[in-house]
Write a protein that holds these residues in place. Structure first.
Motif, PDB file in Angstrom:
ATOM      1  N   ARG A 135      -9.828 -50.672 -22.098  1.00  7.76           N
ATOM      2  CA  ARG A 135     -10.316 -49.297 -21.919  1.00  7.76           C
ATOM      3  C   ARG A 135      -9.741 -48.689 -20.630  1.00  7.76           C
ATOM      4  O   ARG A 135      -9.307 -47.535 -20.617  1.00  7.76           O
ATOM      5  CB  ARG A 135     -11.844 -49.273 -21.884  1.00  7.76           C
ATOM      6  CG  ARG A 135     -12.409 -47.851 -21.839  1.00  7.76           C
ATOM      7  CD  ARG A 135     -13.926 -47.818 -21.893  1.00  7.76           C
ATOM      8  NE  ARG A 135     -14.378 -48.186 -23.233  1.00  7.76           N
ATOM      9  CZ  ARG A 135     -15.198 -49.206 -23.498  1.00  7.76           C
ATOM     10  NH1 ARG A 135     -15.663 -49.967 -22.530  1.00  7.76           N
ATOM     11  NH2 ARG A 135     -15.555 -49.465 -24.735  1.00  7.76           N
ATOM     12  N   ALA A 138      -6.267 -47.709 -21.299  1.00  7.67           N
ATOM     13  CA  ALA A 138      -6.193 -46.528 -22.163  1.00  7.67           C
ATOM     14  C   ALA A 138      -6.415 -45.246 -21.371  1.00  7.67           C
ATOM     15  O   ALA A 138      -5.787 -44.222 -21.641  1.00  7.67           O
ATOM     16  CB  ALA A 138      -7.227 -46.635 -23.288  1.00  7.67           C
ATOM     17  N   HIS A 139      -7.286 -45.314 -20.379  1.00  2.00           N
ATOM     18  CA  HIS A 139      -7.624 -44.113 -19.608  1.00  2.00           C
ATOM     19  C   HIS A 139      -6.851 -43.986 -18.304  1.00  2.00           C
ATOM     20  O   HIS A 139      -6.799 -42.899 -17.738  1.00  2.00           O
ATOM     21  CB  HIS A 139      -9.127 -44.077 -19.322  1.00  2.00           C
ATOM     22  CG  HIS A 139      -9.948 -44.004 -20.569  1.00  2.00           C
ATOM     23  ND1 HIS A 139      -9.898 -42.941 -21.439  1.00  2.00           N
ATOM     24  CD2 HIS A 139     -10.814 -44.898 -21.108  1.00  2.00           C
ATOM     25  CE1 HIS A 139     -10.716 -43.171 -22.453  1.00  2.00           C
ATOM     26  NE2 HIS A 139     -11.274 -44.350 -22.285  1.00  2.00           N
ATOM     27  N   GLU A 151      -5.015 -47.605 -26.562  1.00  2.00           N
ATOM     28  CA  GLU A 151      -5.933 -46.954 -27.500  1.00  2.00           C
ATOM     29  C   GLU A 151      -5.947 -47.682 -28.841  1.00  2.00           C
ATOM     30  O   GLU A 151      -7.009 -47.869 -29.438  1.00  2.00           O
ATOM     31  CB  GLU A 151      -5.554 -45.484 -27.670  1.00  2.00           C
ATOM     32  CG  GLU A 151      -5.875 -44.649 -26.433  1.00  2.00           C
ATOM     33  CD  GLU A 151      -5.300 -43.244 -26.496  1.00  2.00           C
ATOM     34  OE1 GLU A 151      -4.799 -42.832 -27.577  1.00  2.00           O
ATOM     35  OE2 GLU A 151      -5.360 -42.562 -25.463  1.00  2.00           O
TER      36      GLU A 151
END
Length: 159
Positions: A135, A138-139, A151
């Motif tokens: 996560r 992904a961010h 993602e």
């Protein structure tokens, strides 16, 4: 067969690695490779790099019996990106908690290809302990391709 193991040359190892792609020869070739020692490691890692998902588990098991995860966990710290990428491929094929931890560390590698491959391996492994690290990638990863791979891995991890 014992003669092949005693010979244990890189050329013999490469031939046996090629035999892993045949379902009929996979098990005996894996058994021989596991007895050959270090001459079989690089050809096995190269086979993983070529992208043969149908035999990744067999190759991972063979590498585990040959040298174990520690060799590849150490290679994650190599100065050579090819060594680090090979380590990511091997750990992804081997699986297990130590592999997940190593692959999670690889998410901070300066090489984006290594980060992408680590994310794909983590997604394929499905271990929930990787969710937070994936996560964050992904961010927070500045490279769009890495963020996209994160993602996708997150989707796989979250079912």
């Amino acid at each position: 067969m014992d003669a092949l193991v005693r010979w244990s040359s890189p050329a013999v190892a490469r031939r046996l690695v090629e035999a892993l792609t045949s379902p009929v020869l996979r098990r005996p070739a894996s058994e021989l490779l596991a007895r050959m020692g270090s001459s079989a490691v690089d050809p096995l890692v190269n086979l993983l790099r070529e992208g043969h998902p149908d035999i990744a588990a067999t190759v991972g098991d063979t590498l585990e019996r040959l040298v174990g995860r520690d060799v590849f966990l150490q290679r994650l710290g190599s100065m050579d990106p090819a060594d680090r990428l090979g380590a990511v491929e091997a750990l992804g094929a081997m699986g297990g908690l130590e592999a997940v931890e190593g692959l999670t560390r690889a998410l901070s590698d300066p090489n984006e290809d290594i980060r992408i491959r680590a994310l794909r391996a983590l997604g394929d492994m499905g271990d929930q302990s990787a969710v937070d690290a994936v996560r964050r990638a992904a961010h927070g990863d500045p490279v769009p391709e890495v963020a996209a791979a994160a993602e996708e891995a997150l989707r796989k991890l979250q079912g």
